[in-house]
Design an enzyme around this catalytic site. Sequence first.
Site, PDB file in Angstrom:
ATOM      1  N   HIS A  17       0.845  -1.211   0.000  1.00 45.22           N
ATOM      2  CA  HIS A  17       0.000   0.000   0.000  1.00 45.22           C
ATOM      3  C   HIS A  17       0.878   1.258   0.000  1.00 45.22           C
ATOM      4  O   HIS A  17       0.615   2.209  -0.731  1.00 45.22           O
ATOM      5  CB  HIS A  17      -0.879   0.062   1.257  1.00 45.22           C
ATOM      6  CG  HIS A  17      -1.943  -0.991   1.344  1.00 45.22           C
ATOM      7  ND1 HIS A  17      -2.140  -1.745   2.466  1.00 45.22           N
ATOM      8  CD2 HIS A  17      -2.884  -1.401   0.452  1.00 45.22           C
ATOM      9  CE1 HIS A  17      -3.162  -2.570   2.269  1.00 45.22           C
ATOM     10  NE2 HIS A  17      -3.621  -2.389   1.054  1.00 45.22           N
ATOM     11  N   LYS A  41     -17.152  -6.815   6.638  1.00 43.79           N
ATOM     12  CA  LYS A  41     -15.863  -7.395   7.028  1.00 43.79           C
ATOM     13  C   LYS A  41     -15.628  -7.204   8.520  1.00 43.79           C
ATOM     14  O   LYS A  41     -15.904  -6.146   9.067  1.00 43.79           O
ATOM     15  CB  LYS A  41     -14.730  -6.696   6.271  1.00 43.79           C
ATOM     16  CG  LYS A  41     -14.569  -7.173   4.836  1.00 43.79           C
ATOM     17  CD  LYS A  41     -13.271  -6.608   4.272  1.00 43.79           C
ATOM     18  CE  LYS A  41     -13.172  -6.804   2.766  1.00 43.79           C
ATOM     19  NZ  LYS A  41     -12.046  -6.054   2.192  1.00 43.79           N
ATOM     20  N   ARG A  90      -2.351  -6.529  -8.689  1.00 41.83           N
ATOM     21  CA  ARG A  90      -1.300  -7.504  -8.395  1.00 41.83           C
ATOM     22  C   ARG A  90      -1.418  -8.630  -9.410  1.00 41.83           C
ATOM     23  O   ARG A  90      -1.095  -8.453 -10.561  1.00 41.83           O
ATOM     24  CB  ARG A  90      -1.440  -8.005  -6.952  1.00 41.83           C
ATOM     25  CG  ARG A  90      -1.029  -6.972  -5.928  1.00 41.83           C
ATOM     26  CD  ARG A  90      -1.543  -7.274  -4.567  1.00 41.83           C
ATOM     27  NE  ARG A  90      -2.994  -7.149  -4.539  1.00 41.83           N
ATOM     28  CZ  ARG A  90      -3.754  -7.266  -3.469  1.00 41.83           C
ATOM     29  NH1 ARG A  90      -3.208  -7.538  -2.322  1.00 41.83           N
ATOM     30  NH2 ARG A  90      -5.056  -7.109  -3.533  1.00 41.83           N
ATOM     31  N   SER A 128      -2.854  -7.474   2.938  1.00 42.45           N
ATOM     32  CA  SER A 128      -3.098  -7.366   4.378  1.00 42.45           C
ATOM     33  C   SER A 128      -3.361  -8.756   4.964  1.00 42.45           C
ATOM     34  O   SER A 128      -2.922  -9.066   6.072  1.00 42.45           O
ATOM     35  CB  SER A 128      -4.304  -6.466   4.650  1.00 42.45           C
ATOM     36  OG  SER A 128      -4.047  -5.161   4.198  1.00 42.45           O
TER      37      SER A 128
HETATM   38  P1  ADP Z   1      -9.735  -3.565  -0.580  1.00 44.68           P
HETATM   39  O1  ADP Z   1     -10.417  -4.253   0.561  1.00 44.68           O
HETATM   40  O2  ADP Z   1     -10.481  -2.395  -1.143  1.00 44.68           O
HETATM   41  O3  ADP Z   1      -9.160  -4.455  -1.657  1.00 44.68           O
HETATM   42  P2  ADP Z   1      -7.042  -3.280   0.345  1.00 44.68           P
HETATM   43  O4  ADP Z   1      -6.604  -2.524   1.552  1.00 44.68           O
HETATM   44  O5  ADP Z   1      -6.853  -4.761   0.379  1.00 44.68           O
HETATM   45  O6  ADP Z   1      -8.514  -2.854   0.150  1.00 44.68           O
HETATM   46  O7  ADP Z   1      -6.331  -2.699  -0.942  1.00 44.68           O
HETATM   47  C1  ADP Z   1      -6.496  -1.385  -1.352  1.00 44.68           C
HETATM   48  C2  ADP Z   1      -5.903  -1.223  -2.748  1.00 44.68           C
HETATM   49  O8  ADP Z   1      -4.517  -1.472  -2.695  1.00 44.68           O
HETATM   50  C3  ADP Z   1      -6.452  -2.195  -3.790  1.00 44.68           C
HETATM   51  O9  ADP Z   1      -6.501  -1.522  -5.037  1.00 44.68           O
HETATM   52  C4  ADP Z   1      -5.418  -3.283  -3.853  1.00 44.68           C
HETATM   53  O10 ADP Z   1      -5.396  -3.908  -5.114  1.00 44.68           O
HETATM   54  C5  ADP Z   1      -4.164  -2.451  -3.644  1.00 44.68           C
HETATM   55  N1  ADP Z   1      -3.080  -3.256  -3.103  1.00 44.68           N
HETATM   56  C6  ADP Z   1      -3.095  -4.041  -2.017  1.00 44.68           C
HETATM   57  N2  ADP Z   1      -1.896  -4.634  -1.827  1.00 44.68           N
HETATM   58  C7  ADP Z   1      -1.086  -4.186  -2.834  1.00 44.68           C
HETATM   59  C8  ADP Z   1       0.268  -4.448  -3.213  1.00 44.68           C
HETATM   60  N3  ADP Z   1       1.015  -5.314  -2.536  1.00 44.68           N
HETATM   61  N4  ADP Z   1       0.754  -3.804  -4.292  1.00 44.68           N
HETATM   62  C9  ADP Z   1      -0.041  -2.974  -5.002  1.00 44.68           C
HETATM   63  N5  ADP Z   1      -1.326  -2.689  -4.710  1.00 44.68           N
HETATM   64  C10 ADP Z   1      -1.851  -3.293  -3.641  1.00 44.68           C
END
Ligand code: ADP
Length: 165
Positions: A17, A41, A90, A128
């Site tokens: 992130h 969630k 990803r 996460s």
């Molecule tokens: P959500 O529940 O909306 O998917 P996340 O916190 O999991 O929220 O992710 C927020 C954004 O960050 C999403 O667009 C996800 O694809 C992106 N993201 C999460 N992990 C990574 C990573 N390792 N590299 C690039 N983008 C990421």
Amino acid sequence: MKTAIYPGSFDPITLGHLNMIKRAASVFDRVIVCIMVNGNKQPLFTVEDRLRHLKIVVDKFENVEIDSSDKLVAEYARERGATVLVRGLRALSDFEKECQMAIINKKINPDLDTLFLAASEKYMYLSSSAVKELARFGADLSDFAPREIIDEIKQKYGWEVNYNG
Ligand code: ADP
């Protein structure tokens, strides 16, 4: 001024992130990182905790703001004057869901375009959920989560934290 919104759960924020936030901040005048509150969630961290984590981690970026919202992201973006929604891609598995969301968001808010940034190679497999799984087993999180919040994540799983380093 071009404002982008980077929405997510950030439960917890990972180095993946953070990499996205840095890159978005170098492209846009203003980036709003917004914790989208999703009632379905069961989060590890409360919204307040996650806001605090974001604040600690992104404080150094002058053009990055943090917020939380329980609205639809397309509505929230309109209210905040954001015209770009940044999402990370990803694996191929992200693609279908993300495209579907981008189309729906554009229908709700035609002024909002979704921009995908490819995940950096280093963080391609980082999520996460992976951080939480590793924390459960007491693994070293230093390659995965911002160092400022690692102790808090470990404590959630009952691991003792050594404050002397
Ligand atoms: P959500 O529940 O909306 O998917 P996340 O916190 O999991 O929220 O992710 C927020 C954004 O960050 C999403 O667009 C996800 O694809 C992106 N993201 C999460 N992990 C990574 C990573 N390792 N590299 C690039 N983008 C990421």
